[in-house]
Enzyme design. Structure first.
Site, PDB file in Angstrom:
ATOM      1  N   LYS A 232       9.543   8.534 -13.007  1.00  0.00           N
ATOM      2  CA  LYS A 232      10.847   8.221 -12.425  1.00  0.00           C
ATOM      3  C   LYS A 232      11.351   9.367 -11.544  1.00  0.00           C
ATOM      4  CE  LYS A 232      11.993   4.383 -15.322  1.00  0.00           C
ATOM      5  NZ  LYS A 232      12.676   3.809 -16.474  1.00  0.00           N
ATOM      6  N   ARG A 268       6.780   4.163 -22.667  1.00  0.00           N
ATOM      7  CA  ARG A 268       6.349   3.220 -21.623  1.00  0.00           C
ATOM      8  C   ARG A 268       5.925   4.047 -20.409  1.00  0.00           C
ATOM      9  NH1 ARG A 268       8.340   0.605 -17.245  1.00  0.00           N
ATOM     10  NH2 ARG A 268       7.799  -1.601 -17.011  1.00  0.00           N
TER      11      ARG A 268
HETATM   12  N1  HH2 Z   1      11.730   1.002 -16.716  1.00  0.00           N
HETATM   13  C1  HH2 Z   1      11.309   0.159 -15.760  1.00  0.00           C
HETATM   14  C2  HH2 Z   1      11.058  -1.178 -16.051  1.00  0.00           C
HETATM   15  N2  HH2 Z   1      11.204  -1.658 -17.297  1.00  0.00           N
HETATM   16  N3  HH2 Z   1      11.756  -1.291 -19.556  1.00  0.00           N
HETATM   17  C3  HH2 Z   1      12.180  -0.491 -20.528  1.00  0.00           C
HETATM   18  N4  HH2 Z   1      12.337  -0.952 -21.779  1.00  0.00           N
HETATM   19  N5  HH2 Z   1      12.466   0.836 -20.293  1.00  0.00           N
HETATM   20  C4  HH2 Z   1      12.341   1.383 -19.047  1.00  0.00           C
HETATM   21  O1  HH2 Z   1      12.649   2.585 -18.876  1.00  0.00           O
HETATM   22  C5  HH2 Z   1      11.896   0.537 -17.984  1.00  0.00           C
HETATM   23  C6  HH2 Z   1      11.603  -0.831 -18.284  1.00  0.00           C
HETATM   24  C7  HH2 Z   1      11.095   0.670 -14.369  1.00  0.00           C
HETATM   25  O2  HH2 Z   1       9.754   1.080 -14.218  1.00  0.00           O
HETATM   26  P1  HH2 Z   1       8.627   0.185 -13.528  1.00  0.00           P
HETATM   27  O3  HH2 Z   1       8.394  -1.073 -14.280  1.00  0.00           O
HETATM   28  O4  HH2 Z   1       7.413   1.019 -13.323  1.00  0.00           O
HETATM   29  O5  HH2 Z   1       9.231  -0.106 -12.092  1.00  0.00           O
HETATM   30  P2  HH2 Z   1       9.835  -1.418 -11.444  1.00  0.00           P
HETATM   31  O6  HH2 Z   1      11.026  -1.832 -12.251  1.00  0.00           O
HETATM   32  O7  HH2 Z   1      10.180  -0.972 -10.055  1.00  0.00           O
HETATM   33  O8  HH2 Z   1       8.758  -2.467 -11.482  1.00  0.00           O
END
Ligand code: HH2
Length: 291
Positions: A232, A268
């Site tokens: 992040k 995660r």
């Molecule tokens: N962060 C993201 C998405 N889902 N779920 C939980 N429980 N906790 C988190 O911190 C979290 C999450 C964002 O990361 P990512 O899926 O890599 O990115 P994007 O939302 O742009 O697909």
């Protein structure tokens, strides 16, 4: 490291009552992120082809992930969201090729979660903490699935526009406590729930750091904590780049290790192997001085 193989029969869809989440996924459990999206903040566009997403998920499991979190909608700051049809169209072909694998679905939509659970997902990772779709709680309860309830201030489109708290930790704690009570009220067993402070979801760099530093206060809620700090932007900004949009793997590993020491259970991440290695070593040190 391979515990998931031994608990697999217990966590499969339709196999009766599931054990408490902390038993199915003993800490530290690494959750590999599989974004089947064109626009995710870190890996958008890399795993849109189902074959690529499936290969990534299998590689993560090989590297020691306890779970793979498959998502078809980006929640990056500024994102607009997609329809249930589009989201399902992205993840369905991936889930169909991961039978028997420990999978969670990253969605806020009941229709998407329902289909994912039918296809074998065991956990619904809802960044809205059951506030986004009024039918989602019932879908989780009926399936006897695990759920992750995450804190977010506002919505992805606007959440990073000047987020403010009087005391970020006590406000996030009160929110998670209320959402946990709601989940239990609608029939989701408490032992099926994990909680997440939502790093980067309506938080400044300082808010994220304070939440991580005082994670022990959230652990007092008595449920496993999931932390999603991996890659992040706040990590890049901590390293001195005020315009960073992502952070390096090393900074994410450091944060995960400190979060483990403060009581986190699930991590995660986008880089499974370094997290498995670091958290395995860190667990040995943490356990050497007692629980
Ligand atoms: N962060 C993201 C998405 N889902 N779920 C939980 N429980 N906790 C988190 O911190 C979290 C999450 C964002 O990361 P990512 O899926 O890599 O990115 P994007 O939302 O742009 O697909």
């Amino acid at each position: 490291m391979w515990e998931w193989r031994s608990i697999k029969p217990l966590v499969g869809y339709g196999c009766g009552v599931r054990p408490p989440l902390e038993q199915a996924f003993p800490r530290p459990a690494v959750v590999g992120v599989v974004n089947v999206t064109p626009d995710s903040f870190f890996d958008g566009g890399h795993f849109v082809r189902p074959e690529a997403a499936v290969a990534l998920a299998l590689a993560y499991l090989d590297e020691g992930a306890a779970l793979v979190d498959v998502g078809g909608e980006s929640t990056r700051p500024g994102s607009e969201g997609v329809s249930a049809e589009e989201e399902l169209g992205r993840i369905e072909p991936v889930l169909e090729h991961l039978p028997g694998c420990p999978v969670s679905v990253d969605t806020s939509k009941a229709a998407v979660a329902r289909r994912a659970l039918e296809l074998g997902a065991v956990l619904v990772n809802d960044v809205t903490a059951l506030r986004g779709d009024p039918d989602l709680a019932g879908v989780v309860a009926d399936a006897g699935a695990y759920v992750c309830l995450m804190h977010m201030l506002g919505e992805p489109r606007t959440m990073q526009e000047d987020p403010r708290y009087d005391d970020v930790v006590s406000e996030v704690k009160a929110f998670l406590e209320e959402r946990l009570a709601f989940a239990v009220e609608v029939g989701i067993p408490e032992e099926h729930v994990c909680l997440d402070p939502g790093i980067g979801f309506g938080k400044t760099v300082e808010h994220n750091v304070e939440l991580l530093a005082r994670l022990g206060e959230l652990a007092e809620l008595g449920r496993p904590l999931l932390i999603g700090a991996s890659r992040k932007r706040f990590l890049g900004r901590l390293l001195g780049d005020p315009d960073a949009l992502v952070g390096p793997v090393s900074a994410g590993v450091a944060v995960s290790v400190l979060a483990l020491e403060r009581g986190a259970s699930l991590f995660r991440v986008h880089d499974v192997r370094p997290h498995v290695e670091a958290l395995t070593a860190a667990r040995a040190v943490v356990q050497a001085v007692g629980p």
